[in-house]
Scaffold this motif. Structure first.
Motif, PDB file in Angstrom:
ATOM      1  N   MET A 137      -5.057  13.173 -20.886  1.00  0.00           N
ATOM      2  CA  MET A 137      -3.629  12.298 -20.798  1.00  0.00           C
ATOM      3  C   MET A 137      -3.799  11.389 -19.396  1.00  0.00           C
ATOM      4  O   MET A 137      -3.708  12.060 -18.141  1.00  0.00           O
ATOM      5  CB  MET A 137      -2.420  12.985 -20.922  1.00  0.00           C
ATOM      6  CG  MET A 137      -2.273  13.595 -22.034  1.00  0.00           C
ATOM      7  SD  MET A 137      -0.495  14.382 -22.173  1.00  0.00           S
ATOM      8  CE  MET A 137       0.735  13.062 -22.350  1.00  0.00           C
ATOM      9  N   ILE A 138      -4.083  10.041 -19.313  1.00  0.00           N
ATOM     10  CA  ILE A 138      -4.404   9.185 -18.267  1.00  0.00           C
ATOM     11  C   ILE A 138      -3.443   8.054 -18.154  1.00  0.00           C
ATOM     12  O   ILE A 138      -3.072   7.587 -19.160  1.00  0.00           O
ATOM     13  CB  ILE A 138      -5.885   8.828 -18.167  1.00  0.00           C
ATOM     14  CG1 ILE A 138      -6.096   8.151 -19.637  1.00  0.00           C
ATOM     15  CG2 ILE A 138      -6.839  10.068 -18.148  1.00  0.00           C
ATOM     16  CD1 ILE A 138      -7.793   7.564 -19.724  1.00  0.00           C
ATOM     17  N   GLU A 139      -3.753   7.711 -17.083  1.00  0.00           N
ATOM     18  CA  GLU A 139      -2.870   6.099 -16.798  1.00  0.00           C
ATOM     19  C   GLU A 139      -3.938   5.373 -16.148  1.00  0.00           C
ATOM     20  O   GLU A 139      -4.700   5.807 -15.216  1.00  0.00           O
ATOM     21  CB  GLU A 139      -1.524   6.292 -15.956  1.00  0.00           C
ATOM     22  CG  GLU A 139      -0.601   6.974 -16.475  1.00  0.00           C
ATOM     23  CD  GLU A 139       0.817   6.772 -15.663  1.00  0.00           C
ATOM     24  OE1 GLU A 139       1.074   5.746 -15.092  1.00  0.00           O
ATOM     25  OE2 GLU A 139       1.480   7.830 -15.546  1.00  0.00           O
ATOM     26  N   GLY A 147       0.290  19.969 -15.519  1.00  0.00           N
ATOM     27  CA  GLY A 147      -0.136  18.759 -14.790  1.00  0.00           C
ATOM     28  C   GLY A 147      -1.380  18.303 -14.926  1.00  0.00           C
ATOM     29  O   GLY A 147      -1.835  18.556 -16.160  1.00  0.00           O
ATOM     30  N   GLY A 148      -1.842  17.920 -14.193  1.00  0.00           N
ATOM     31  CA  GLY A 148      -3.357  16.950 -14.276  1.00  0.00           C
ATOM     32  C   GLY A 148      -4.318  17.886 -14.778  1.00  0.00           C
ATOM     33  O   GLY A 148      -5.245  17.615 -15.500  1.00  0.00           O
ATOM     34  N   LEU A 185       2.647  10.663 -12.205  1.00  0.00           N
ATOM     35  CA  LEU A 185       1.811  10.360 -12.972  1.00  0.00           C
ATOM     36  C   LEU A 185       1.830  11.213 -14.137  1.00  0.00           C
ATOM     37  O   LEU A 185       2.156  12.664 -13.996  1.00  0.00           O
ATOM     38  CB  LEU A 185       0.202  10.677 -12.330  1.00  0.00           C
ATOM     39  CG  LEU A 185      -0.144   9.704 -11.453  1.00  0.00           C
ATOM     40  CD1 LEU A 185      -1.491  10.147 -10.766  1.00  0.00           C
ATOM     41  CD2 LEU A 185      -0.460   8.368 -12.125  1.00  0.00           C
ATOM     42  N   ARG A 186       1.543  11.071 -15.543  1.00  0.00           N
ATOM     43  CA  ARG A 186       1.311  11.883 -16.687  1.00  0.00           C
ATOM     44  C   ARG A 186      -0.095  11.505 -17.311  1.00  0.00           C
ATOM     45  O   ARG A 186       0.112  10.608 -18.083  1.00  0.00           O
ATOM     46  CB  ARG A 186       2.575  11.557 -17.587  1.00  0.00           C
ATOM     47  CG  ARG A 186       4.066  12.308 -17.386  1.00  0.00           C
ATOM     48  CD  ARG A 186       3.989  13.591 -17.819  1.00  0.00           C
ATOM     49  NE  ARG A 186       5.252  14.171 -17.448  1.00  0.00           N
ATOM     50  CZ  ARG A 186       6.210  14.424 -18.449  1.00  0.00           C
ATOM     51  NH1 ARG A 186       6.029  14.158 -19.637  1.00  0.00           N
ATOM     52  NH2 ARG A 186       7.312  15.206 -18.007  1.00  0.00           N
ATOM     53  N   GLU A 212      -1.702   1.564  -6.001  1.00  0.00           N
ATOM     54  CA  GLU A 212      -0.584   2.099  -6.768  1.00  0.00           C
ATOM     55  C   GLU A 212      -0.758   3.380  -7.339  1.00  0.00           C
ATOM     56  O   GLU A 212      -0.141   4.260  -7.361  1.00  0.00           O
ATOM     57  CB  GLU A 212      -0.023   0.990  -7.578  1.00  0.00           C
ATOM     58  CG  GLU A 212       0.947   1.289  -8.637  1.00  0.00           C
ATOM     59  CD  GLU A 212       1.158   0.529  -9.665  1.00  0.00           C
ATOM     60  OE1 GLU A 212       2.081   0.686 -10.685  1.00  0.00           O
ATOM     61  OE2 GLU A 212       0.709  -0.766  -9.617  1.00  0.00           O
ATOM     62  N   ALA A 213      -2.226   3.585  -7.732  1.00  0.00           N
ATOM     63  CA  ALA A 213      -2.509   4.913  -8.515  1.00  0.00           C
ATOM     64  C   ALA A 213      -2.222   5.917  -7.318  1.00  0.00           C
ATOM     65  O   ALA A 213      -1.846   7.007  -7.852  1.00  0.00           O
ATOM     66  CB  ALA A 213      -4.028   4.565  -8.839  1.00  0.00           C
ATOM     67  N   TYR A 214      -2.710   5.537  -6.259  1.00  0.00           N
ATOM     68  CA  TYR A 214      -2.721   6.941  -5.210  1.00  0.00           C
ATOM     69  C   TYR A 214      -1.274   7.122  -5.004  1.00  0.00           C
ATOM     70  O   TYR A 214      -0.878   8.255  -4.753  1.00  0.00           O
ATOM     71  CB  TYR A 214      -3.656   6.083  -3.962  1.00  0.00           C
ATOM     72  CG  TYR A 214      -3.383   7.297  -2.922  1.00  0.00           C
ATOM     73  CD1 TYR A 214      -3.706   8.609  -3.049  1.00  0.00           C
ATOM     74  CD2 TYR A 214      -2.807   7.020  -1.625  1.00  0.00           C
ATOM     75  CE1 TYR A 214      -3.755   9.630  -1.934  1.00  0.00           C
ATOM     76  CE2 TYR A 214      -2.913   7.743  -0.261  1.00  0.00           C
ATOM     77  CZ  TYR A 214      -2.911   9.232  -0.733  1.00  0.00           C
ATOM     78  OH  TYR A 214      -3.060   9.813   0.407  1.00  0.00           O
ATOM     79  N   GLU A 215      -0.451   6.105  -4.776  1.00  0.00           N
ATOM     80  CA  GLU A 215       0.795   6.344  -4.385  1.00  0.00           C
ATOM     81  C   GLU A 215       1.699   7.082  -5.565  1.00  0.00           C
ATOM     82  O   GLU A 215       2.501   8.050  -5.320  1.00  0.00           O
ATOM     83  CB  GLU A 215       1.812   5.033  -4.379  1.00  0.00           C
ATOM     84  CG  GLU A 215       2.869   4.923  -3.888  1.00  0.00           C
ATOM     85  CD  GLU A 215       4.024   5.000  -4.636  1.00  0.00           C
ATOM     86  OE1 GLU A 215       5.125   5.622  -4.487  1.00  0.00           O
ATOM     87  OE2 GLU A 215       3.818   4.643  -5.903  1.00  0.00           O
TER      88      GLU A 215
END
Length: 339
Positions: free
Chosen positions: A310-312, A182-183, A331-332, A321-324
């Motif tokens: 690897m970010i969005e 993951g992150g 997220l990837r 939206e990022a937090y949601e």
């Protein structure tokens, strides 16, 4: 009074809302940083949900901020206008308590043992804003050529996993298993490979197997039995959000192996198989950033292209939206908000 835009969390479990707030000024020994990017970390969610409660709402979160120094306060000599800096979570210790008198390097151990630390985005407002005033010594210089977007997640997630790998102190040629892709885990694979280890990725998600290999994994397994069949691991980096898979993964830890715990989980206890730990002489190692030199190392490795987060990327208008997407696991792999 001048104002700026910031992502404000109004109450427990409230959405992150971009709104106008007073703009800070650089006071004595502080710098004013124009934030260019700030990562979203799972610890932010624990604070926003009240799982970790260190100050009252409303609050501005963010301990993965990076940006440019635009003003310096009185007494600052280590930073100048134009410096590109990152803002790790431990901004400064109190300097007076019994722990501080022992003169330890600033790290998350300091954050948990100093009686009155200043923690960026935790007990003071953080980097999910257009500007932030912070203690000059609570910043780190960014390497030339490193983009703000890649630097942001390295300030916490990259720092966390690289410091853990360094704390494991594995021998050359060791076998390192990374549990959870993951992150944090996707960075763990890359850092371990860049350091020259044989890397085994552990994930129960079949759709991540090919990705793990592209990131540098030599082997990919789904559980402890698979890890043992693949030859086992000398070091197990536990980056998963829950502890059950790590307990199972101990089946594949080689004698005298090390299990390294890092980060913060909502699960308060870690159930250890006592007989296995004793009979195989396992070491259970806690890791908490461990000193700013490891952050500097991690940033240099990302700047050299050895590791690529690897970010969005989300503009500040889409911070909610990022937090949601963090909360829903979509997220990837890391969200970065630009300001």
């Amino acid at each position: 009074m001048p104002t700026m835009k910031a992502a404000v969390v109004g109450e427990v479990n409230a959405p992150w809302v971009l709104q106008d707030v007073p703009m800070p000024e650089a006071r004595s020994h502080q710098v004013l940083v124009k934030i260019h990017a700030c990562g979203v970390c799972y610890t932010d969610a624990l604070l926003a949900q009240g799982v970790l409660s260190l100050r009252p709402f409303p609050m501005v979160l963010g301990h993965e901020g990076v940006g440019e120094v635009v003003a310096v306060g009185e007494g600052v000599t280590s930073r100048v206008v134009g410096d590109r800096v990152g803002l790790p979570i431990t901004q400064r210790p109190c300097g007076r308590c019994a722990f501080c008198r022992e003169r330890h390097p600033d790290s998350f151990v300091t954050a948990n043992n100093c009686v009155a630390p200043v923690l960026t985005g935790v007990n003071v407002d953080g980097g999910q804003a257009e500007y932030i005033a912070v203690d000059a010594e609570g910043t780190v210089l960014l390497p030339d050529g490193l983009s703000y977007e890649s630097a942001a997640p390295t300030v916490c997630a990259g720092y966390t996993v690289w410091a853990a790998l360094r704390r494991a102190d594995a021998k050359p040629g060791a076998r390192v298993a990374v549990l959870g892709i993951g992150g944090v885990g996707h960075l763990g694979i890359q850092f371990a490979k860049a350091a020259g280890y044989h890397v085994i990725a552990m994930t129960r998600s079949p759709d991540k197997h090919e990705l793990a290999r592209r990131l540098g994994a030599d082997d990919v397994v789904s559980d402890g039995a698979g890890l043992k069949a693949a030859g086992g691991a000398d070091v197990l980096l536990h980056t998963a959000p829950t502890h059950g898979p790590a307990v199972d993964a101990l089946k594949g830890l080689r004698p005298w192996g090390k299990l390294v715990l890092m980060g913060i989980s909502a699960e308060a206890t870690f159930p250890l198989p006592a007989l296995a730990v004793t009979s195989h002489a396992f070491e259970i190692v806690g890791s908490a950033h461990n000193g700013p030199e490891y952050l500097a190392e991690a940033l240099r490795m990302v700047a050299r292209g050895q590791v690529t987060p690897m970010i969005e990327i989300f503009p500040k208008e889409r911070v909610g939206e990022a937090y949601e997407r963090l909360l829903t696991g979509r997220l990837r792999f890391r969200a970065v908000v630009t300001y």
